[in-house]
Design a protein around this motif. Structure first.
Motif, PDB file in Angstrom:
ATOM      1  N   LEU A  69       0.810  -1.216   0.000  1.00  0.00           N
ATOM      2  CA  LEU A  69       0.000   0.000   0.000  1.00  0.00           C
ATOM      3  C   LEU A  69       0.845   1.270   0.000  1.00  0.00           C
ATOM      4  O   LEU A  69       0.416   2.299  -0.521  1.00  0.00           O
ATOM      5  N   SER A  70       2.048   1.210   0.566  1.00  0.00           N
ATOM      6  CA  SER A  70       2.865   2.425   0.611  1.00  0.00           C
ATOM      7  C   SER A  70       3.630   2.672  -0.686  1.00  0.00           C
ATOM      8  O   SER A  70       3.709   3.807  -1.139  1.00  0.00           O
ATOM      9  N   ASP A  71       4.199   1.624  -1.293  1.00  0.00           N
ATOM     10  CA  ASP A  71       4.977   1.874  -2.518  1.00  0.00           C
ATOM     11  C   ASP A  71       4.758   0.840  -3.622  1.00  0.00           C
ATOM     12  O   ASP A  71       5.511   0.798  -4.588  1.00  0.00           O
ATOM     13  N   GLY A  72       3.750  -0.003  -3.461  1.00  0.00           N
ATOM     14  CA  GLY A  72       3.428  -0.973  -4.514  1.00  0.00           C
ATOM     15  C   GLY A  72       4.306  -2.208  -4.519  1.00  0.00           C
ATOM     16  O   GLY A  72       4.193  -3.051  -5.405  1.00  0.00           O
ATOM     17  N   ARG A  73       5.191  -2.346  -3.534  1.00  0.00           N
ATOM     18  CA  ARG A  73       6.091  -3.493  -3.479  1.00  0.00           C
ATOM     19  C   ARG A  73       5.331  -4.723  -2.988  1.00  0.00           C
ATOM     20  O   ARG A  73       4.633  -4.687  -1.977  1.00  0.00           O
ATOM     21  N   ILE A  74       5.460  -5.820  -3.722  1.00  0.00           N
ATOM     22  CA  ILE A  74       4.784  -7.061  -3.354  1.00  0.00           C
ATOM     23  C   ILE A  74       5.800  -7.990  -2.696  1.00  0.00           C
ATOM     24  O   ILE A  74       6.735  -8.459  -3.338  1.00  0.00           O
ATOM     25  N   VAL A  75       5.615  -8.223  -1.400  1.00  0.00           N
ATOM     26  CA  VAL A  75       6.468  -9.158  -0.666  1.00  0.00           C
ATOM     27  C   VAL A  75       5.976 -10.565  -0.999  1.00  0.00           C
ATOM     28  O   VAL A  75       4.790 -10.855  -0.865  1.00  0.00           O
ATOM     29  N   PRO A  76       6.882 -11.436  -1.468  1.00  0.00           N
ATOM     30  CA  PRO A  76       6.443 -12.783  -1.845  1.00  0.00           C
ATOM     31  C   PRO A  76       5.863 -13.560  -0.670  1.00  0.00           C
ATOM     32  O   PRO A  76       6.284 -13.395   0.474  1.00  0.00           O
ATOM     33  N   GLY A  77       4.910 -14.418  -0.983  1.00  0.00           N
ATOM     34  CA  GLY A  77       4.319 -15.302   0.019  1.00  0.00           C
ATOM     35  C   GLY A  77       4.907 -16.695  -0.119  1.00  0.00           C
ATOM     36  O   GLY A  77       6.093 -16.853  -0.410  1.00  0.00           O
ATOM     37  N   ASP A  78       4.069 -17.697   0.047  1.00  0.00           N
ATOM     38  CA  ASP A  78       4.485 -19.094  -0.061  1.00  0.00           C
ATOM     39  C   ASP A  78       4.292 -19.593  -1.481  1.00  0.00           C
ATOM     40  O   ASP A  78       3.587 -18.974  -2.285  1.00  0.00           O
ATOM     41  N   LEU A  79       4.869 -20.751  -1.768  1.00  0.00           N
ATOM     42  CA  LEU A  79       4.569 -21.427  -3.029  1.00  0.00           C
ATOM     43  C   LEU A  79       3.195 -22.070  -2.893  1.00  0.00           C
ATOM     44  O   LEU A  79       2.850 -22.579  -1.820  1.00  0.00           O
ATOM     45  N   PRO A  80       2.393 -22.053  -3.959  1.00  0.00           N
ATOM     46  CA  PRO A  80       1.054 -22.639  -3.835  1.00  0.00           C
ATOM     47  C   PRO A  80       1.118 -24.140  -3.577  1.00  0.00           C
ATOM     48  O   PRO A  80       1.975 -24.831  -4.107  1.00  0.00           O
ATOM     49  N   GLU A  81       0.238 -24.610  -2.717  1.00  0.00           N
ATOM     50  CA  GLU A  81       0.083 -26.033  -2.446  1.00  0.00           C
ATOM     51  C   GLU A  81      -1.311 -26.455  -2.884  1.00  0.00           C
ATOM     52  O   GLU A  81      -2.233 -25.632  -2.895  1.00  0.00           O
ATOM     53  N   PRO A  82      -1.491 -27.713  -3.233  1.00  0.00           N
ATOM     54  CA  PRO A  82      -2.826 -28.159  -3.625  1.00  0.00           C
ATOM     55  C   PRO A  82      -3.821 -28.018  -2.470  1.00  0.00           C
ATOM     56  O   PRO A  82      -3.457 -28.251  -1.312  1.00  0.00           O
ATOM     57  N   ALA A  83      -5.016 -27.637  -2.801  1.00  0.00           N
ATOM     58  CA  ALA A  83      -6.070 -27.546  -1.791  1.00  0.00           C
ATOM     59  C   ALA A  83      -6.420 -28.953  -1.309  1.00  0.00           C
ATOM     60  O   ALA A  83      -6.208 -29.930  -2.035  1.00  0.00           O
ATOM     61  N   PRO A  84      -6.960 -29.082  -0.105  1.00  0.00           N
ATOM     62  CA  PRO A  84      -7.376 -30.402   0.371  1.00  0.00           C
ATOM     63  C   PRO A  84      -8.408 -31.030  -0.578  1.00  0.00           C
ATOM     64  O   PRO A  84      -9.154 -30.319  -1.259  1.00  0.00           O
ATOM     65  N   PHE A  85      -8.452 -32.343  -0.593  1.00  0.00           N
ATOM     66  CA  PHE A  85      -9.342 -33.068  -1.506  1.00  0.00           C
ATOM     67  C   PHE A  85     -10.793 -32.634  -1.342  1.00  0.00           C
ATOM     68  O   PHE A  85     -11.496 -32.398  -2.318  1.00  0.00           O
ATOM     69  N   TRP A  86     -11.274 -32.520  -0.101  1.00  0.00           N
ATOM     70  CA  TRP A  86     -12.679 -32.175   0.120  1.00  0.00           C
ATOM     71  C   TRP A  86     -13.003 -30.790  -0.432  1.00  0.00           C
ATOM     72  O   TRP A  86     -14.113 -30.548  -0.908  1.00  0.00           O
TER      73      TRP A  86
END
Length: 119
Positions: A69-86
């Motif tokens: 929000l202050s300067d548009g910088r995107i701090v990386p998060g986690d690598l995507p993991e598959p959602a649970p089966f249900w």
């Protein structure tokens, strides 16, 4: 994008069942909070093993939202993991259509019974 030079950011949580549930039972809502947008004009930032509202607590906001929000910088998060089966199963089988089909079938039976009784 609506504004030149600005990016859209989507926060996706691999265990978040609420967006999937809402998309399964209503019309007009999607499950982007669980699966991301998957579009080139939107940055999907993943966070694994968080609850639905964990991305708005103070520590998370300081680490991820304040820089964006202050300067548009995107701090990386986690690598995507598959959602649970249900959760994937709920996405593949929208409850709203089962409900609408059941209501339609009940209405058809009610009409048929009413017409049969009128004879």
């Amino acid at each position: 994008m609506d504004a030149p030079g600005r990016q859209w950011l989507s926060v996706s949580i691999d265990q978040d069942s609420w967006p999937v549930f809402v998309a399964a039972i209503t019309f007009g809502y999607g499950a982007t909070g669980a699966y991301g947008f998957g579009r080139p004009d939107v940055v999907d930032r993943w966070h694994n093993r968080l609850a639905h509202s964990d991305f708005v607590d103070e520590d998370f906001c300081r680490k991820y939202w304040v820089p964006f929000l202050s300067d548009g910088r995107i701090v990386p998060g986690d690598l995507p993991e598959p959602a649970p089966f249900w959760l994937r199963l709920l996405s593949a089988f929208p409850i709203k259509y089962v409900f609408l089909s059941a209501v339609g079938a009940l209405l058809a039976i009610a009409v048929w019974v009413a017409m049969k009784g009128a004879k």
